[in-house]
Scaffold this motif. Structure first.
Motif, PDB file in Angstrom:
ATOM      1  N   ARG A  29       0.823  -1.219   0.000  1.00  0.00           N
ATOM      2  CA  ARG A  29       0.000   0.000   0.000  1.00  0.00           C
ATOM      3  C   ARG A  29       0.854   1.265   0.000  1.00  0.00           C
ATOM      4  N   ASP A  30       2.108   1.156   0.471  1.00  0.00           N
ATOM      5  CA  ASP A  30       2.949   2.339   0.632  1.00  0.00           C
ATOM      6  C   ASP A  30       4.151   2.382  -0.301  1.00  0.00           C
ATOM      7  N   THR A  31       4.556   1.249  -0.810  1.00  0.00           N
ATOM      8  CA  THR A  31       5.773   1.202  -1.611  1.00  0.00           C
ATOM      9  C   THR A  31       5.494   1.619  -3.055  1.00  0.00           C
ATOM     10  N   GLU A  32       6.514   2.111  -3.707  1.00  0.00           N
ATOM     11  CA  GLU A  32       6.389   2.522  -5.106  1.00  0.00           C
ATOM     12  C   GLU A  32       6.485   1.288  -6.003  1.00  0.00           C
ATOM     13  N   LEU A  33       5.479   1.077  -6.810  1.00  0.00           N
ATOM     14  CA  LEU A  33       5.495  -0.003  -7.795  1.00  0.00           C
ATOM     15  C   LEU A  33       5.674   0.627  -9.164  1.00  0.00           C
ATOM     16  N   PRO A  34       6.519   0.055 -10.014  1.00  0.00           N
ATOM     17  CA  PRO A  34       6.714   0.648 -11.337  1.00  0.00           C
ATOM     18  C   PRO A  34       5.433   0.564 -12.164  1.00  0.00           C
ATOM     19  N   GLY A  35       5.018   1.673 -12.733  1.00  0.00           N
ATOM     20  CA  GLY A  35       3.801   1.706 -13.535  1.00  0.00           C
ATOM     21  C   GLY A  35       3.928   0.927 -14.828  1.00  0.00           C
ATOM     22  N   GLY A  36       2.867   0.192 -15.188  1.00  0.00           N
ATOM     23  CA  GLY A  36       2.827  -0.530 -16.454  1.00  0.00           C
ATOM     24  C   GLY A  36       3.918  -1.569 -16.616  1.00  0.00           C
ATOM     25  N   HIS A  37       4.347  -2.190 -15.531  1.00  0.00           N
ATOM     26  CA  HIS A  37       5.532  -3.037 -15.550  1.00  0.00           C
ATOM     27  C   HIS A  37       5.258  -4.540 -15.520  1.00  0.00           C
ATOM     28  N   TYR A  38       4.317  -4.984 -14.732  1.00  0.00           N
ATOM     29  CA  TYR A  38       4.158  -6.416 -14.463  1.00  0.00           C
ATOM     30  C   TYR A  38       3.144  -7.084 -15.395  1.00  0.00           C
ATOM     31  N   ASP A  39       3.502  -8.259 -15.883  1.00  0.00           N
ATOM     32  CA  ASP A  39       2.589  -9.052 -16.700  1.00  0.00           C
ATOM     33  C   ASP A  39       1.594  -9.828 -15.827  1.00  0.00           C
ATOM     34  N   PHE A  40       2.000 -10.129 -14.616  1.00  0.00           N
ATOM     35  CA  PHE A  40       1.147 -10.913 -13.710  1.00  0.00           C
ATOM     36  C   PHE A  40       1.417 -10.468 -12.284  1.00  0.00           C
ATOM     37  N   ILE A  41       0.345 -10.263 -11.532  1.00  0.00           N
ATOM     38  CA  ILE A  41       0.433  -9.932 -10.107  1.00  0.00           C
ATOM     39  C   ILE A  41      -0.491 -10.883  -9.373  1.00  0.00           C
ATOM     40  N   SER A  42       0.048 -11.541  -8.362  1.00  0.00           N
ATOM     41  CA  SER A  42      -0.799 -12.432  -7.568  1.00  0.00           C
ATOM     42  C   SER A  42      -0.857 -11.941  -6.130  1.00  0.00           C
ATOM     43  N   CYS A  43      -2.018 -12.079  -5.553  1.00  0.00           N
ATOM     44  CA  CYS A  43      -2.249 -11.782  -4.137  1.00  0.00           C
ATOM     45  C   CYS A  43      -2.907 -13.027  -3.563  1.00  0.00           C
ATOM     46  N   VAL A  44      -2.161 -13.747  -2.749  1.00  0.00           N
ATOM     47  CA  VAL A  44      -2.681 -14.988  -2.174  1.00  0.00           C
ATOM     48  C   VAL A  44      -2.986 -14.746  -0.696  1.00  0.00           C
ATOM     49  N   ALA A  45      -4.265 -14.755  -0.375  1.00  0.00           N
ATOM     50  CA  ALA A  45      -4.726 -14.567   1.007  1.00  0.00           C
ATOM     51  C   ALA A  45      -4.104 -13.325   1.640  1.00  0.00           C
ATOM     52  N   SER A  46      -4.097 -12.220   0.892  1.00  0.00           N
ATOM     53  CA  SER A  46      -3.505 -10.997   1.427  1.00  0.00           C
ATOM     54  C   SER A  46      -4.384  -9.766   1.222  1.00  0.00           C
ATOM     55  N   LEU A  47      -5.053  -9.661   0.094  1.00  0.00           N
ATOM     56  CA  LEU A  47      -5.815  -8.448  -0.210  1.00  0.00           C
ATOM     57  C   LEU A  47      -6.910  -8.190   0.821  1.00  0.00           C
ATOM     58  N   HIS A  48      -7.483  -9.238   1.394  1.00  0.00           N
ATOM     59  CA  HIS A  48      -8.547  -9.036   2.371  1.00  0.00           C
ATOM     60  C   HIS A  48      -8.013  -8.489   3.702  1.00  0.00           C
ATOM     61  N   HIS A  49      -6.703  -8.303   3.826  1.00  0.00           N
ATOM     62  CA  HIS A  49      -6.111  -7.695   5.010  1.00  0.00           C
ATOM     63  C   HIS A  49      -5.914  -6.190   4.833  1.00  0.00           C
ATOM     64  N   PHE A  52      -9.837  -2.825  -0.115  1.00  0.00           N
ATOM     65  CA  PHE A  52      -9.954  -3.417  -1.446  1.00  0.00           C
ATOM     66  C   PHE A  52      -9.444  -2.463  -2.525  1.00  0.00           C
ATOM     67  N   ALA A  53      -9.528  -1.164  -2.271  1.00  0.00           N
ATOM     68  CA  ALA A  53      -9.081  -0.176  -3.256  1.00  0.00           C
ATOM     69  C   ALA A  53      -7.599  -0.315  -3.584  1.00  0.00           C
ATOM     70  N   THR A  54      -6.866  -1.111  -2.823  1.00  0.00           N
ATOM     71  CA  THR A  54      -5.466  -1.379  -3.131  1.00  0.00           C
ATOM     72  C   THR A  54      -5.327  -1.965  -4.537  1.00  0.00           C
ATOM     73  N   VAL A  55      -6.390  -2.592  -5.051  1.00  0.00           N
ATOM     74  CA  VAL A  55      -6.315  -3.158  -6.407  1.00  0.00           C
ATOM     75  C   VAL A  55      -6.038  -2.079  -7.450  1.00  0.00           C
ATOM     76  N   THR A  56      -6.387  -0.825  -7.152  1.00  0.00           N
ATOM     77  CA  THR A  56      -6.100   0.231  -8.135  1.00  0.00           C
ATOM     78  C   THR A  56      -4.589   0.459  -8.243  1.00  0.00           C
ATOM     79  N   ARG A  57      -3.853   0.362  -7.135  1.00  0.00           N
ATOM     80  CA  ARG A  57      -2.380   0.468  -7.180  1.00  0.00           C
ATOM     81  C   ARG A  57      -1.799  -0.692  -7.987  1.00  0.00           C
ATOM     82  N   LEU A  58      -2.367  -1.877  -7.756  1.00  0.00           N
ATOM     83  CA  LEU A  58      -1.890  -3.054  -8.487  1.00  0.00           C
ATOM     84  C   LEU A  58      -2.206  -2.913  -9.971  1.00  0.00           C
ATOM     85  N   ARG A  59      -3.388  -2.419 -10.277  1.00  0.00           N
ATOM     86  CA  ARG A  59      -3.774  -2.247 -11.681  1.00  0.00           C
ATOM     87  C   ARG A  59      -2.832  -1.278 -12.387  1.00  0.00           C
ATOM     88  N   GLN A  60      -2.442  -0.216 -11.713  1.00  0.00           N
ATOM     89  CA  GLN A  60      -1.529   0.760 -12.315  1.00  0.00           C
ATOM     90  C   GLN A  60      -0.160   0.147 -12.603  1.00  0.00           C
TER      91      GLN A  60
END
Length: 157
Positions: A29-49, A52-60
């Protein structure tokens, strides 16, 4: 490949297993993720902690055509949730019985367990709002699978 986790013990266990990605001790939620970089992102038993809006950071952080896959948990709040709980209760009972027969290592870290904030229906509504076109499937053991595909860049032709 990057692995980001706020739990230092979980990262230490992953590193000890050998090989794998670059491990980053950080809160997604706080770290800088490179925009438009990842082909696949997985969240295993973590997003519900987290929210949910964190998915927008992942989408970016997704490359065009990239896919995030979320295996999450939901609480029992509706009749449908309760009906899906029947096999979960049976599976958990069988698992506990089998686990008593074969003891495991005592030093295995136990993950934090807490009630997920969004019910299945609420997760479906938020996914539709933040990840239009995402699919959400209910699974046993109070889990869901959320998959989305970032639209590819249109070709100029």
């Amino acid at each position: 490949m990057d692995a980001v986790d706020a739990d230092a013990e979980a990262l230490a266990a992953a590193r000890a297993a050998g090989g794998g990605p670059r491990y980053r001790h950080a809160d997604v939620r706080d770290t800088e993720l490179p925009g438009g970089h990842y082909d696949f992102i997985s969240c295993v038993a973590s997003l519900h902690h987290m929210e949910f809006a964190t998915v927008t950071r992942l989408r970016q952080a997704l490359a065009p055509g990239g896919v995030p896959a979320v295996l999450g948990l939901y609480p029992v709040r509706t009749v449908a949730d309760a009906l899906w709980s029947v096999p979960a209760v049976a599976l958990n009972t069988a698992h506990r019985a089998l686990s008593r027969r074969r003891p495991g290592p005592a030093d295995v870290p136990v993950p934090l367990v807490w009630p997920p904030p969004l019910g299945y229906g609420e997760t479906r509504a938020e996914a539709a709002r933040l990840l239009p076109g995402a699919t959400l499937r209910r699974l046993v053991l109070w889990r869901y699978l959320l998959v989305y595909r970032e639209p590819p860049v249109p070709s100029r032709g």
